[in-house]
Write a protein that holds these residues in place. Structure first.
Motif, PDB file in Angstrom:
ATOM      1  N   ILE A 234       0.866  -1.175   0.000  1.00  0.00           N
ATOM      2  CA  ILE A 234       0.000   0.000   0.000  1.00  0.00           C
ATOM      3  C   ILE A 234       0.903   1.224   0.000  1.00  0.00           C
ATOM      4  O   ILE A 234       1.640   1.451   0.963  1.00  0.00           O
ATOM      5  N   PRO A 235       0.908   2.014  -1.077  1.00  0.00           N
ATOM      6  CA  PRO A 235       1.834   3.146  -1.146  1.00  0.00           C
ATOM      7  C   PRO A 235       1.531   4.202  -0.087  1.00  0.00           C
ATOM      8  O   PRO A 235       0.370   4.453   0.245  1.00  0.00           O
ATOM      9  N   HIS A 236       2.605   4.776   0.445  1.00  0.00           N
ATOM     10  CA  HIS A 236       2.500   5.831   1.458  1.00  0.00           C
ATOM     11  C   HIS A 236       3.026   7.128   0.852  1.00  0.00           C
ATOM     12  O   HIS A 236       4.075   7.138   0.207  1.00  0.00           O
ATOM     13  N   GLY A 275      -7.790  -5.740   4.919  1.00  0.00           N
ATOM     14  CA  GLY A 275      -9.019  -5.078   5.327  1.00  0.00           C
ATOM     15  C   GLY A 275      -9.022  -3.600   4.998  1.00  0.00           C
ATOM     16  O   GLY A 275     -10.083  -2.978   4.882  1.00  0.00           O
ATOM     17  N   THR A 276      -7.835  -3.023   4.823  1.00  0.00           N
ATOM     18  CA  THR A 276      -7.727  -1.607   4.488  1.00  0.00           C
ATOM     19  C   THR A 276      -8.053  -1.351   3.019  1.00  0.00           C
ATOM     20  O   THR A 276      -8.677  -0.347   2.683  1.00  0.00           O
ATOM     21  N   ILE A 277      -7.651  -2.275   2.131  1.00  0.00           N
ATOM     22  CA  ILE A 277      -7.912  -2.042   0.706  1.00  0.00           C
ATOM     23  C   ILE A 277      -9.231  -2.667   0.240  1.00  0.00           C
ATOM     24  O   ILE A 277      -9.674  -2.419  -0.878  1.00  0.00           O
ATOM     25  N   ASP A 278      -9.856  -3.464   1.107  1.00  0.00           N
ATOM     26  CA  ASP A 278     -11.148  -4.085   0.775  1.00  0.00           C
ATOM     27  C   ASP A 278     -11.889  -4.302   2.083  1.00  0.00           C
ATOM     28  O   ASP A 278     -11.387  -4.961   2.986  1.00  0.00           O
ATOM     29  N   SER A 279     -13.097  -3.762   2.192  1.00  0.00           N
ATOM     30  CA  SER A 279     -13.846  -3.854   3.452  1.00  0.00           C
ATOM     31  C   SER A 279     -14.110  -5.298   3.871  1.00  0.00           C
ATOM     32  O   SER A 279     -14.343  -5.577   5.045  1.00  0.00           O
ATOM     33  N   GLN A 280     -14.078  -6.224   2.906  1.00  0.00           N
ATOM     34  CA  GLN A 280     -14.260  -7.640   3.211  1.00  0.00           C
ATOM     35  C   GLN A 280     -12.953  -8.418   3.059  1.00  0.00           C
ATOM     36  O   GLN A 280     -12.957  -9.653   3.002  1.00  0.00           O
ATOM     37  N   GLY A 281     -11.834  -7.711   3.016  1.00  0.00           N
ATOM     38  CA  GLY A 281     -10.555  -8.355   2.750  1.00  0.00           C
ATOM     39  C   GLY A 281     -10.161  -9.411   3.764  1.00  0.00           C
ATOM     40  O   GLY A 281      -9.671 -10.490   3.399  1.00  0.00           O
ATOM     41  N   ARG A 282     -10.401  -9.135   5.033  1.00  0.00           N
ATOM     42  CA  ARG A 282     -10.022 -10.113   6.062  1.00  0.00           C
ATOM     43  C   ARG A 282     -10.880 -11.362   5.989  1.00  0.00           C
ATOM     44  O   ARG A 282     -10.397 -12.480   6.133  1.00  0.00           O
ATOM     45  N   GLU A 283     -12.181 -11.167   5.721  1.00  0.00           N
ATOM     46  CA  GLU A 283     -13.061 -12.330   5.568  1.00  0.00           C
ATOM     47  C   GLU A 283     -12.661 -13.164   4.355  1.00  0.00           C
ATOM     48  O   GLU A 283     -12.660 -14.402   4.400  1.00  0.00           O
ATOM     49  N   VAL A 302      -2.229   6.460  20.076  1.00  0.00           N
ATOM     50  CA  VAL A 302      -1.009   6.271  19.283  1.00  0.00           C
ATOM     51  C   VAL A 302      -1.251   5.453  18.009  1.00  0.00           C
ATOM     52  O   VAL A 302      -0.370   5.375  17.149  1.00  0.00           O
ATOM     53  N   ARG A 303      -2.416   4.868  17.864  1.00  0.00           N
ATOM     54  CA  ARG A 303      -2.625   3.935  16.747  1.00  0.00           C
ATOM     55  C   ARG A 303      -2.453   4.591  15.377  1.00  0.00           C
ATOM     56  O   ARG A 303      -1.886   3.997  14.470  1.00  0.00           O
ATOM     57  N   GLU A 304      -2.967   5.803  15.226  1.00  0.00           N
ATOM     58  CA  GLU A 304      -2.829   6.477  13.933  1.00  0.00           C
ATOM     59  C   GLU A 304      -1.380   6.816  13.628  1.00  0.00           C
ATOM     60  O   GLU A 304      -1.009   7.020  12.469  1.00  0.00           O
ATOM     61  N   LYS A 305      -0.548   6.867  14.655  1.00  0.00           N
ATOM     62  CA  LYS A 305       0.863   7.221  14.462  1.00  0.00           C
ATOM     63  C   LYS A 305       1.690   6.044  13.971  1.00  0.00           C
ATOM     64  O   LYS A 305       2.793   6.234  13.456  1.00  0.00           O
ATOM     65  N   TYR A 306       1.172   4.823  14.144  1.00  0.00           N
ATOM     66  CA  TYR A 306       1.895   3.639  13.646  1.00  0.00           C
ATOM     67  C   TYR A 306       1.439   3.415  12.206  1.00  0.00           C
ATOM     68  O   TYR A 306       0.641   2.526  11.905  1.00  0.00           O
ATOM     69  N   GLU A 307       1.992   4.253  11.315  1.00  0.00           N
ATOM     70  CA  GLU A 307       1.465   4.340   9.959  1.00  0.00           C
ATOM     71  C   GLU A 307       2.472   3.775   8.955  1.00  0.00           C
ATOM     72  O   GLU A 307       3.136   4.504   8.228  1.00  0.00           O
ATOM     73  N   ILE A 308       2.599   2.444   8.922  1.00  0.00           N
ATOM     74  CA  ILE A 308       3.408   1.796   7.897  1.00  0.00           C
ATOM     75  C   ILE A 308       2.834   2.124   6.531  1.00  0.00           C
ATOM     76  O   ILE A 308       3.546   2.370   5.567  1.00  0.00           O
ATOM     77  N   TYR A 309       1.488   2.125   6.457  1.00  0.00           N
ATOM     78  CA  TYR A 309       0.761   2.551   5.263  1.00  0.00           C
ATOM     79  C   TYR A 309      -0.383   3.437   5.734  1.00  0.00           C
ATOM     80  O   TYR A 309      -0.721   3.461   6.925  1.00  0.00           O
ATOM     81  N   GLU A 310      -0.969   4.189   4.812  1.00  0.00           N
ATOM     82  CA  GLU A 310      -2.002   5.170   5.178  1.00  0.00           C
ATOM     83  C   GLU A 310      -3.401   4.563   5.170  1.00  0.00           C
ATOM     84  O   GLU A 310      -3.649   3.527   4.567  1.00  0.00           O
ATOM     85  N   ASN A 311      -4.287   5.245   5.898  1.00  0.00           N
ATOM     86  CA  ASN A 311      -5.720   4.903   5.946  1.00  0.00           C
ATOM     87  C   ASN A 311      -5.988   3.557   6.602  1.00  0.00           C
ATOM     88  O   ASN A 311      -6.974   2.882   6.293  1.00  0.00           O
ATOM     89  N   LYS A 312      -5.113   3.155   7.516  1.00  0.00           N
ATOM     90  CA  LYS A 312      -5.291   1.886   8.231  1.00  0.00           C
ATOM     91  C   LYS A 312      -6.610   1.892   8.995  1.00  0.00           C
ATOM     92  O   LYS A 312      -6.987   2.898   9.604  1.00  0.00           O
ATOM     93  N   ILE A 313      -7.303   0.771   8.953  1.00  0.00           N
ATOM     94  CA  ILE A 313      -8.609   0.670   9.606  1.00  0.00           C
ATOM     95  C   ILE A 313      -8.463   0.457  11.114  1.00  0.00           C
ATOM     96  O   ILE A 313      -7.410   0.057  11.611  1.00  0.00           O
ATOM     97  N   CYS A 314      -9.529   0.728  11.822  1.00  0.00           N
ATOM     98  CA  CYS A 314      -9.688   0.401  13.255  1.00  0.00           C
ATOM     99  C   CYS A 314      -8.759   1.192  14.177  1.00  0.00           C
ATOM    100  O   CYS A 314      -8.543   0.796  15.321  1.00  0.00           O
ATOM    101  N   THR A 315      -8.228   2.328  13.717  1.00  0.00           N
ATOM    102  CA  THR A 315      -7.310   3.069  14.579  1.00  0.00           C
ATOM    103  C   THR A 315      -8.011   3.743  15.749  1.00  0.00           C
ATOM    104  O   THR A 315      -7.386   4.031  16.769  1.00  0.00           O
TER     105      THR A 315
END
Length: 363
Positions: A234-236, A275-283, A302-315
């Motif tokens: 996932i590009p940052h 799950g970040t690139i597809d709302s059903q990705g984990r399922e 701090v969750r939003e600060k651990y940003e290996i990639y952007e728009n991570k879910i559940c932060t």
């Protein structure tokens, strides 16, 4: 259709010729893909039934000395709000996780020199003494053999270190100052010491080809790790790879399924990145053979600060809500949550080479 036979052969033999693997990686026919996912799920059920193991994830530092071109936490990104959790904060997260039923804690962070071996050993020892029946997993990057051994002696059970790509040229191009050979050395050291080890790779990396992905499968088949993490690139926006296309759900699911069929007893996470690139990705990953999820136990501030990639879910989710939400998602796939340690299926605790409390070697 020849690809269907390839999948059936792979299911039976747990191996396949490279050129046939290449064809399956590049397959687009939906009938072929559905058969691949179905056989991977069948293989997973053979070894783990319909269990999905929950791990409590603690992202305890986003400071990193490495400069990986795809990672938002890279050293040269000056636009990161850096943080470190204190030892007390880490223990508070573990206590909350234990209260919620977690029996595996995953301590993940950048390669941060603030956490010396002495400091890490103290943290591991405190977790081990407070929660003796829980598993402790580390994901803290490349260290020396001696450092890995100290963590193991202190009570760490598992270590996650994705190899990222098994093509040395591609690996070195993406890791300035890094070394593919050292990465592999670390994985072999960890296995020798007695950890349950986790490797894994990224799908859709710039410059990656299907041939590279066959090399990943071959590398994993030889290494035979206990855990394998596979997630999409996932590009940052604050990295040199910001303008490249990301990896796809379809390619990632194919690689999860092929990995399940080739290394059938491995523990395979259904990643947050999917799950970040597809709302059903984990399922979708669970239905393609994955059997681990890692809800976040980190403090919400701090969750939003651990940003290996952007728009991570559940932060923004509290730990309790995160656990309940993911459990519902798991149940929706026809699987069920297992809150135990969730060890590798053939793992025997007595196989630890070093007793974590005494440091003595087992006979």
């Amino acid at each position: 259709m020849k690809e269907l036979k390839y999948i059936d052969d792979l299911f039976e033999r747990e191996d396949l010729e490279d050129e046939k693997l290449l064809e399956l990686i590049e397959a687009k026919d939906q009938v072929v893909l559905e058969h691949l996912y179905s056989k991977a799920l069948e293989k997973k059920i053979l070894h783990y039934d319909k269990s999905i193991y929950m791990r409590g994830l603690l992202e305890f530092t986003n400071i990193c000395k490495q400069n990986c071109k795809y990672c938002g936490l890279r050293r040269d990104n000056m636009n990161v709000d850096r943080y470190r959790l204190t030892e007390d904060q880490i223990m508070d997260c573990c206590r909350e996780g234990y209260r919620l039923g977690y029996r595996t804690f995953v301590l993940q962070g950048g390669e941060d020199s603030h956490y010396s071996d002495d400091r890490l050993v103290k943290i591991i020892t405190n977790i081990r003494s407070s929660f003796p029946e829980a598993a402790i997993t580390l994901s803290i990057g490349e260290k020396s053999y001696e450092s890995y051994e100290r963590y193991f002696q202190a009570g760490a059970d598992r270590f996650l270190l994705r190899h990222e790509t098994a093509d040395e040229k591609l690996y070195n191009s993406l890791h300035p100052g890094g070394s593919y050979k050292n990465r592999v050395r670390c994985l072999k050291d960890l296995k020798k010491i007695g950890y349950q080890i986790g490797a894994g790779f990224i799908t859709g990396l710039p410059g990656q080809t299907s041939t590279h992905l066959v090399k990943d499968l071959r590398f994993l088949k030889e290494l035979d790790p206990h855990m394998i993490g596979i997630g999409p690139f996932i590009p940052h926006s604050e990295t040199p790879l910001k303008n490249f296309n990301g990896g796809t759900v379809e390619l990632t699911l194919k690689m999860v399924a092929l990995t399940r069929l080739m290394i059938p007893k491995a523990l395979l996470p259904s990643t947050t990145a999917l799950g970040t690139i597809d709302s059903q990705g984990r399922e979708k990953a669970i239905k393609a053979g994955a059997n681990v999820v890692m809800p976040n136990l980190s403090p919400t501030d701090v969750r939003e600060k651990y940003e290996i990639y952007e728009n991570k879910i559940c932060t923004g989710d509290e730990a309790a809500h995160c656990r309940q939400c993911i459990e519902k998602r798991i149940n929706s796939t026809g699987s069920y949550v297992d809150m135990g340690r969730g060890d590798y299926v053939d793992w025997n605790a007595s196989s630890r080479k070093i007793n974590s409390h005494t440091g003595e070697k087992h006979e």
